[in-house]
Write a protein that holds these residues in place. Structure first.
Motif, PDB file in Angstrom:
ATOM      1  N   ASP A   1     -10.571 -14.833   8.817  1.00  0.00           N
ATOM      2  CA  ASP A   1     -10.023 -15.791   8.009  1.00  0.00           C
ATOM      3  C   ASP A   1     -11.430 -16.603   7.422  1.00  0.00           C
ATOM      4  O   ASP A   1     -12.477 -16.299   7.586  1.00  0.00           O
ATOM      5  N   PHE A   2     -10.902 -17.588   6.538  1.00  0.00           N
ATOM      6  CA  PHE A   2     -12.185 -18.379   6.131  1.00  0.00           C
ATOM      7  C   PHE A   2     -13.131 -19.226   7.060  1.00  0.00           C
ATOM      8  O   PHE A   2     -14.144 -19.401   6.702  1.00  0.00           O
ATOM      9  N   ASN A   3     -12.407 -19.248   8.234  1.00  0.00           N
ATOM     10  CA  ASN A   3     -13.274 -20.100   9.172  1.00  0.00           C
ATOM     11  C   ASN A   3     -14.051 -19.177  10.121  1.00  0.00           C
ATOM     12  O   ASN A   3     -14.857 -19.386  10.954  1.00  0.00           O
ATOM     13  N   GLY A   4     -13.924 -17.694   9.778  1.00  0.00           N
ATOM     14  CA  GLY A   4     -14.863 -16.680  10.615  1.00  0.00           C
ATOM     15  C   GLY A   4     -13.923 -16.249  11.868  1.00  0.00           C
ATOM     16  O   GLY A   4     -14.572 -15.310  12.527  1.00  0.00           O
ATOM     17  N   ASN A   5     -12.673 -16.724  11.946  1.00  0.00           N
ATOM     18  CA  ASN A   5     -11.844 -16.230  12.992  1.00  0.00           C
ATOM     19  C   ASN A   5     -11.463 -14.892  12.793  1.00  0.00           C
ATOM     20  O   ASN A   5     -10.963 -14.306  11.862  1.00  0.00           O
ATOM     21  N   LYS A   6     -11.582 -13.972  13.915  1.00  0.00           N
ATOM     22  CA  LYS A   6     -11.123 -12.677  13.963  1.00  0.00           C
ATOM     23  C   LYS A   6      -9.797 -12.362  14.520  1.00  0.00           C
ATOM     24  O   LYS A   6      -9.555 -12.835  15.553  1.00  0.00           O
ATOM     25  N   ALA A   7      -9.053 -11.452  14.044  1.00  0.00           N
ATOM     26  CA  ALA A   7      -7.838 -10.773  14.660  1.00  0.00           C
ATOM     27  C   ALA A   7      -7.803  -9.364  14.396  1.00  0.00           C
ATOM     28  O   ALA A   7      -7.998  -8.905  13.502  1.00  0.00           O
ATOM     29  N   LYS A   8      -7.499  -8.678  15.826  1.00  0.00           N
ATOM     30  CA  LYS A   8      -7.093  -7.099  15.451  1.00  0.00           C
ATOM     31  C   LYS A   8      -5.981  -6.891  15.717  1.00  0.00           C
ATOM     32  O   LYS A   8      -5.279  -7.409  16.476  1.00  0.00           O
ATOM     33  N   ASN A   9      -5.110  -5.697  14.795  1.00  0.00           N
ATOM     34  CA  ASN A   9      -4.074  -5.654  14.693  1.00  0.00           C
ATOM     35  C   ASN A   9      -3.976  -4.024  15.020  1.00  0.00           C
ATOM     36  O   ASN A   9      -5.094  -3.266  14.419  1.00  0.00           O
ATOM     37  N   TYR A  10      -3.194  -3.532  15.709  1.00  0.00           N
ATOM     38  CA  TYR A  10      -2.797  -1.953  15.742  1.00  0.00           C
ATOM     39  C   TYR A  10      -2.296  -1.719  14.483  1.00  0.00           C
ATOM     40  O   TYR A  10      -1.161  -2.277  14.076  1.00  0.00           O
ATOM     41  N   LEU A  11      -2.496  -0.460  13.778  1.00  0.00           N
ATOM     42  CA  LEU A  11      -1.923  -0.303  12.596  1.00  0.00           C
ATOM     43  C   LEU A  11      -1.284   1.118  12.480  1.00  0.00           C
ATOM     44  O   LEU A  11      -1.803   2.102  13.186  1.00  0.00           O
ATOM     45  N   ILE A  12      -0.031   1.310  12.176  1.00  0.00           N
ATOM     46  CA  ILE A  12       0.499   2.505  11.963  1.00  0.00           C
ATOM     47  C   ILE A  12       1.151   2.663  10.555  1.00  0.00           C
ATOM     48  O   ILE A  12       1.572   1.691   9.949  1.00  0.00           O
ATOM     49  N   GLU A  13       0.776   3.729   9.823  1.00  0.00           N
ATOM     50  CA  GLU A  13       1.366   3.856   8.340  1.00  0.00           C
ATOM     51  C   GLU A  13       2.246   5.086   8.503  1.00  0.00           C
ATOM     52  O   GLU A  13       1.815   6.370   8.932  1.00  0.00           O
ATOM     53  N   LEU A  14       3.128   5.121   7.808  1.00  0.00           N
ATOM     54  CA  LEU A  14       4.310   6.128   7.582  1.00  0.00           C
ATOM     55  C   LEU A  14       4.030   6.508   5.948  1.00  0.00           C
ATOM     56  O   LEU A  14       4.449   5.502   5.385  1.00  0.00           O
ATOM     57  N   ALA A  15       3.890   7.658   5.549  1.00  0.00           N
ATOM     58  CA  ALA A  15       3.654   7.832   4.022  1.00  0.00           C
ATOM     59  C   ALA A  15       4.506   9.029   3.736  1.00  0.00           C
ATOM     60  O   ALA A  15       3.916  10.055   3.524  1.00  0.00           O
ATOM     61  N   PRO A  16       5.822   8.887   3.561  1.00  0.00           N
ATOM     62  CA  PRO A  16       6.484  10.302   2.847  1.00  0.00           C
ATOM     63  C   PRO A  16       6.286  10.471   1.184  1.00  0.00           C
ATOM     64  O   PRO A  16       6.223   9.538   0.430  1.00  0.00           O
ATOM     65  N   ILE A  17       6.044  11.775   1.111  1.00  0.00           N
ATOM     66  CA  ILE A  17       5.500  12.168  -0.305  1.00  0.00           C
ATOM     67  C   ILE A  17       6.522  13.075  -0.666  1.00  0.00           C
ATOM     68  O   ILE A  17       6.668  14.326  -0.063  1.00  0.00           O
ATOM     69  N   GLN A  18       7.085  13.149  -1.887  1.00  0.00           N
ATOM     70  CA  GLN A  18       7.899  14.349  -2.458  1.00  0.00           C
ATOM     71  C   GLN A  18       7.130  14.694  -3.868  1.00  0.00           C
ATOM     72  O   GLN A  18       6.761  13.702  -4.629  1.00  0.00           O
ATOM     73  N   GLY A  19       7.075  15.744  -4.055  1.00  0.00           N
ATOM     74  CA  GLY A  19       6.279  16.270  -5.470  1.00  0.00           C
ATOM     75  C   GLY A  19       6.783  17.699  -5.613  1.00  0.00           C
ATOM     76  O   GLY A  19       7.182  18.429  -4.968  1.00  0.00           O
ATOM     77  N   ILE A  20       6.122  18.005  -6.824  1.00  0.00           N
ATOM     78  CA  ILE A  20       6.620  19.493  -7.470  1.00  0.00           C
ATOM     79  C   ILE A  20       4.968  20.061  -7.772  1.00  0.00           C
ATOM     80  O   ILE A  20       4.280  19.272  -8.337  1.00  0.00           O
ATOM     81  N   TYR A  21       4.761  21.235  -7.211  1.00  0.00           N
ATOM     82  CA  TYR A  21       3.407  21.841  -7.669  1.00  0.00           C
ATOM     83  C   TYR A  21       3.603  23.151  -8.416  1.00  0.00           C
ATOM     84  O   TYR A  21       4.302  23.741  -8.020  1.00  0.00           O
ATOM     85  N   TYR A  22       2.675  23.206  -9.341  1.00  0.00           N
ATOM     86  CA  TYR A  22       2.516  24.599  -9.861  1.00  0.00           C
ATOM     87  C   TYR A  22       1.265  25.505  -9.459  1.00  0.00           C
ATOM     88  O   TYR A  22       0.223  24.873  -9.719  1.00  0.00           O
ATOM     89  N   ILE A  23       1.615  26.578  -8.767  1.00  0.00           N
ATOM     90  CA  ILE A  23       0.442  27.211  -8.382  1.00  0.00           C
ATOM     91  C   ILE A  23       0.604  28.681  -9.084  1.00  0.00           C
ATOM     92  O   ILE A  23       1.689  29.396  -9.004  1.00  0.00           O
ATOM     93  N   PRO A  24      -0.480  29.213  -9.665  1.00  0.00           N
ATOM     94  CA  PRO A  24      -0.456  30.257 -10.608  1.00  0.00           C
ATOM     95  C   PRO A  24      -0.428  31.696  -9.704  1.00  0.00           C
ATOM     96  O   PRO A  24      -0.744  31.561  -8.512  1.00  0.00           O
ATOM     97  N   ARG A  25       0.167  32.777 -10.028  1.00  0.00           N
ATOM     98  CA  ARG A  25       0.399  34.083  -9.314  1.00  0.00           C
ATOM     99  C   ARG A  25      -0.717  34.561  -9.248  1.00  0.00           C
ATOM    100  O   ARG A  25      -0.980  35.563  -8.263  1.00  0.00           O
TER     101      ARG A  25
END
Length: 73
Positions: free
Chosen positions: A14-38
């Motif tokens: 923060d602005f006063n220099g105080n530190k806080a550590k947090n455990y971080l978990i991220e979930l990222a579902p991705i949906q997509g379409i791909y074109y790959i030549p033969r």
């Protein structure tokens, strides 16, 4: 469909220099379409949407569109 999982730590200062550590978990579902030549080589294309859900104190979620281009060799 792809599901990315990120596990780590974040340090908040923060602005006063105080530190806080947090455990971080991220979930990222991705949906997509791909074109790959033969052929044995060529250019690949992809487009998709994603949604990231995080346990961060600052950055809670993210939603967007993703475009990719690559070379198959």
């Amino acid at each position: 469909m792809t599901l990315l999982i990120l596990i780590g730590n974040e340090t908040l200062i923060d602005f006063n220099g105080n530190k806080a550590k947090n455990y971080l978990i991220e979930l990222a579902p991705i949906q997509g379409i791909y074109y790959i030549p033969r052929l044995n080589s060529g250019i690949t294309f992809g487009i998709g949407i994603y949604d990231r859900l995080l346990t961060s104190e600052v950055y809670k979620n993210d939603f967007g569109i993703k475009a990719e281009i690559g070379v198959k060799s």
